[in-house]
Motif scaffolding. Structure first.
Motif, PDB file in Angstrom:
ATOM      1  N   MET A 163      -1.536   9.716  -3.961  1.00 54.13           N
ATOM      2  CA  MET A 163      -1.901   9.961  -4.738  1.00 54.13           C
ATOM      3  C   MET A 163      -3.571   9.993  -4.008  1.00 54.13           C
ATOM      4  N   ARG A 164      -3.326   9.977  -3.495  1.00 57.16           N
ATOM      5  CA  ARG A 164      -5.402   8.992  -2.649  1.00 57.16           C
ATOM      6  C   ARG A 164      -5.650  10.190  -1.277  1.00 57.16           C
ATOM      7  N   ASP A 165      -6.610  10.178  -1.277  1.00 56.64           N
ATOM      8  CA  ASP A 165      -7.515  10.817  -0.471  1.00 56.64           C
ATOM      9  C   ASP A 165      -7.680  10.183   0.872  1.00 56.64           C
ATOM     10  N   SER A 166      -7.604   9.694   1.089  1.00 56.56           N
ATOM     11  CA  SER A 166      -7.552   7.725   2.102  1.00 56.56           C
ATOM     12  C   SER A 166      -7.404   7.234   1.643  1.00 56.56           C
ATOM     13  N   TYR A 167      -6.795   6.475   3.102  1.00 51.46           N
ATOM     14  CA  TYR A 167      -5.814   4.920   2.840  1.00 51.46           C
ATOM     15  C   TYR A 167      -5.929   4.486   3.857  1.00 51.46           C
ATOM     16  N   MET A 168      -5.816   2.822   3.914  1.00 54.83           N
ATOM     17  CA  MET A 168      -6.363   1.697   5.147  1.00 54.83           C
ATOM     18  C   MET A 168      -5.938   2.362   6.342  1.00 54.83           C
ATOM     19  N   ASP A 169      -7.253   1.846   7.155  1.00 56.74           N
ATOM     20  CA  ASP A 169      -7.010   2.527   8.390  1.00 56.74           C
ATOM     21  C   ASP A 169      -5.510   2.491   9.242  1.00 56.74           C
ATOM     22  N   ASP A 170      -5.455   3.439  10.374  1.00 54.33           N
ATOM     23  CA  ASP A 170      -4.050   2.911  11.093  1.00 54.33           C
ATOM     24  C   ASP A 170      -4.422   3.343  11.839  1.00 54.33           C
ATOM     25  N   PRO A 171      -3.675   2.676  13.191  1.00 56.37           N
ATOM     26  CA  PRO A 171      -3.174   2.759  15.143  1.00 56.37           C
ATOM     27  C   PRO A 171      -3.625   4.332  15.119  1.00 56.37           C
ATOM     28  N   VAL A 172      -2.326   4.789  14.535  1.00 62.61           N
ATOM     29  CA  VAL A 172      -1.938   6.535  14.709  1.00 62.61           C
ATOM     30  C   VAL A 172      -3.163   6.725  14.241  1.00 62.61           C
ATOM     31  N   PHE A 173      -3.628   7.355  13.470  1.00 65.30           N
ATOM     32  CA  PHE A 173      -4.379   7.472  12.871  1.00 65.30           C
ATOM     33  C   PHE A 173      -6.129   7.249  13.979  1.00 65.30           C
ATOM     34  N   ALA A 174      -6.420   6.713  13.790  1.00 61.78           N
ATOM     35  CA  ALA A 174      -7.656   6.402  15.476  1.00 61.78           C
ATOM     36  C   ALA A 174      -7.416   6.852  16.295  1.00 61.78           C
ATOM     37  N   ASP A 175      -5.416   7.431  17.193  1.00 64.36           N
ATOM     38  CA  ASP A 175      -5.719   7.297  18.081  1.00 64.36           C
ATOM     39  C   ASP A 175      -5.565   9.073  18.022  1.00 64.36           C
ATOM     40  N   TRP A 176      -5.387   9.514  16.068  1.00 65.37           N
ATOM     41  CA  TRP A 176      -5.334  11.112  16.376  1.00 65.37           C
ATOM     42  C   TRP A 176      -6.961  11.854  16.354  1.00 65.37           C
ATOM     43  N   PHE A 225       5.159  -0.050  -8.038  1.00 65.31           N
ATOM     44  CA  PHE A 225       3.635   0.843  -7.742  1.00 65.31           C
ATOM     45  C   PHE A 225       2.870  -0.051  -6.965  1.00 65.31           C
ATOM     46  N   HIS A 226       2.221   0.716  -6.382  1.00 65.39           N
ATOM     47  CA  HIS A 226       1.053   0.258  -5.002  1.00 65.39           C
ATOM     48  C   HIS A 226      -0.351   0.667  -5.443  1.00 65.39           C
ATOM     49  N   TRP A 227      -1.297  -0.851  -5.519  1.00 64.08           N
ATOM     50  CA  TRP A 227      -2.155  -0.849  -5.372  1.00 64.08           C
ATOM     51  C   TRP A 227      -3.720  -0.755  -3.921  1.00 64.08           C
ATOM     52  N   PHE A 228      -4.904  -0.012  -4.354  1.00 62.90           N
ATOM     53  CA  PHE A 228      -4.743   0.149  -3.213  1.00 62.90           C
ATOM     54  C   PHE A 228      -6.701   0.012  -3.690  1.00 62.90           C
ATOM     55  N   THR A 229      -8.279  -0.668  -2.742  1.00 63.72           N
ATOM     56  CA  THR A 229      -8.942  -0.709  -3.043  1.00 63.72           C
ATOM     57  C   THR A 229      -9.817   0.765  -3.184  1.00 63.72           C
ATOM     58  N   GLY A 230     -10.624   0.573  -3.782  1.00 60.51           N
ATOM     59  CA  GLY A 230     -11.554   1.944  -3.493  1.00 60.51           C
ATOM     60  C   GLY A 230     -11.661   2.520  -2.351  1.00 60.51           C
ATOM     61  N   ASN A 231     -11.493   1.584  -1.422  1.00 59.88           N
ATOM     62  CA  ASN A 231     -11.812   1.654  -0.068  1.00 59.88           C
ATOM     63  C   ASN A 231     -10.818   2.353   0.924  1.00 59.88           C
ATOM     64  N   GLY A 232      -9.899   2.280   0.612  1.00 58.17           N
ATOM     65  CA  GLY A 232      -7.869   2.495   1.088  1.00 58.17           C
ATOM     66  C   GLY A 232      -7.714   1.267   1.319  1.00 58.17           C
ATOM     67  N   ASP A 233      -8.001  -0.105   1.656  1.00 61.57           N
ATOM     68  CA  ASP A 233      -6.705  -0.698   1.699  1.00 61.57           C
ATOM     69  C   ASP A 233      -6.064  -1.259   0.686  1.00 61.57           C
ATOM     70  N   TRP A 234      -4.570  -2.052   1.232  1.00 61.77           N
ATOM     71  CA  TRP A 234      -3.881  -2.558   0.245  1.00 61.77           C
ATOM     72  C   TRP A 234      -4.592  -3.968  -0.902  1.00 61.77           C
ATOM     73  N   ALA A 235      -4.175  -3.381  -1.599  1.00 60.86           N
ATOM     74  CA  ALA A 235      -4.916  -4.366  -2.842  1.00 60.86           C
ATOM     75  C   ALA A 235      -3.643  -5.501  -4.180  1.00 60.86           C
ATOM     76  N   GLY A 236      -2.092  -4.593  -3.690  1.00 55.89           N
ATOM     77  CA  GLY A 236      -0.961  -5.195  -3.880  1.00 55.89           C
ATOM     78  C   GLY A 236      -0.011  -4.461  -4.113  1.00 55.89           C
ATOM     79  N   HIS A 237       0.745  -5.426  -5.513  1.00 58.58           N
ATOM     80  CA  HIS A 237       1.897  -3.790  -6.236  1.00 58.58           C
ATOM     81  C   HIS A 237       2.395  -5.033  -7.512  1.00 58.58           C
ATOM     82  N   GLU A 238       3.786  -3.834  -7.758  1.00 59.19           N
ATOM     83  CA  GLU A 238       4.133  -3.964  -8.800  1.00 59.19           C
ATOM     84  C   GLU A 238       5.083  -3.894  -8.754  1.00 59.19           C
TER      85      GLU A 238
END
Length: 175
Positions: A24-37, A132-145
Motif C-alpha cells: 500500500m505504499r508509494d515508495s519503499y527503501m532504495d533498491d540497487p535495481v531501482f537505482a539501475d532503472w 505484517f510489515h512496518w516501514f518508516t515514513g521514508n520507506g525504510d524497513w522498520a519491522g514486522h509482526e
C-alpha cells in the motif's frame, strides 16, 4: 495472537493453498535495481540485465511455491500519478513477478476509499496467518509482526479480496 516471526522462506514454504501480498505504499527503501532503472539500465529485460542474487533467490522461492500448487497473488494500491518507485515496480513486474507465476493487480488509491484496509503491508498465508510489515515514513524497513488471531486473519482476508476484485490485472494497467 501475536507470535515471533518465522523466516520468510520457511513461512512461504509452509503455504499449502495461497499466499497473498498487499502493498500500500508509494515508495519503499532504495533498491540497487531501482537505482539501475533510474540510470536507464534495462532491468525489465532478462537478456540484457542480470538481477542480483537476492532477486534470483526470490525467483527460486516463488517458482518452488507455485510449482507446489500454491496460488500467489499480489495487489498494489497506488497513488496516481504514480511515483518513480511505482513506475519501476510496474516496469519489472512482468519479469520479476508474473513470469514466475504470481498474479499481480494494481488498484488506484482513489478507487479504494470505501475499502476497510489494514494499517500495514502484509502477507496472508492460507487464510490462517498474517505477516505484517512496518516501514518508516521514508520507506525504510522498520519491522514486522506475525499474527494468527482469527479475527485479524478474517479482516485481512476480506480486505485483500475487496482490493483484488477492484484491482486491474498487471497486463491491463498502464501508467
Amino acid at each position: 495472537m501475536t507470535q515471533s516471526v518465522p523466516d520468510f522462506g520457511s513461512l512461504l514454504r509452509s503455504a499449502e493453498r495461497s499466499a497473498v501480498h498487499l502493498e500500500m505504499r508509494d515508495s519503499y527503501m532504495d533498491d540497487p535495481v531501482f537505482a539501475d532503472w533510474r540510470d536507464g539500465l534495462p532491468v525489465d529485460r532478462p537478456e540484457a540485465y542480470e538481477l542480483p542474487e537476492e532477486y534470483q533467490a526470490w525467483a527460486s522461492l516463488v517458482r518452488e511455491t507455485v510449482a507446489r500448487g500454491v496460488v500467489m497473488r499480489r495487489a498494489r494500491i497506488v497513488s496516481e500519478p504514480v511515483t518513480d518507485y511505482i513506475r519501476w515496480e510496474h516496469a519489472i513486474t512482468a519479469r520479476h513477478n508474473v513470469a514466475l507465476g504470481e498474479q499481480v493487480r494494481w488498484l488506484p488509491r482513489r478507487l479504494a476509499s470505501d475499502i476497510a484496509l489494514p494499517g500495514n503491508d502484509l502477507w496472508l498465508i492460507d487464510d490462517r496467518m498474517v505477516l505484517f510489515h512496518w516501514f518508516t515514513g521514508n520507506g525504510d524497513w522498520a519491522g514486522h509482526e506475525f499474527n494468527e488471531d482469527p479475527a485479524t486473519v478474517k479482516m485481512v482476508s476480506a480486505s485483500f479480496e475487496a482490493v483484488w476484485e477492484r484491482a486491474i490485472p498487471h497486463a491491463q494497467y498502464s501508467i
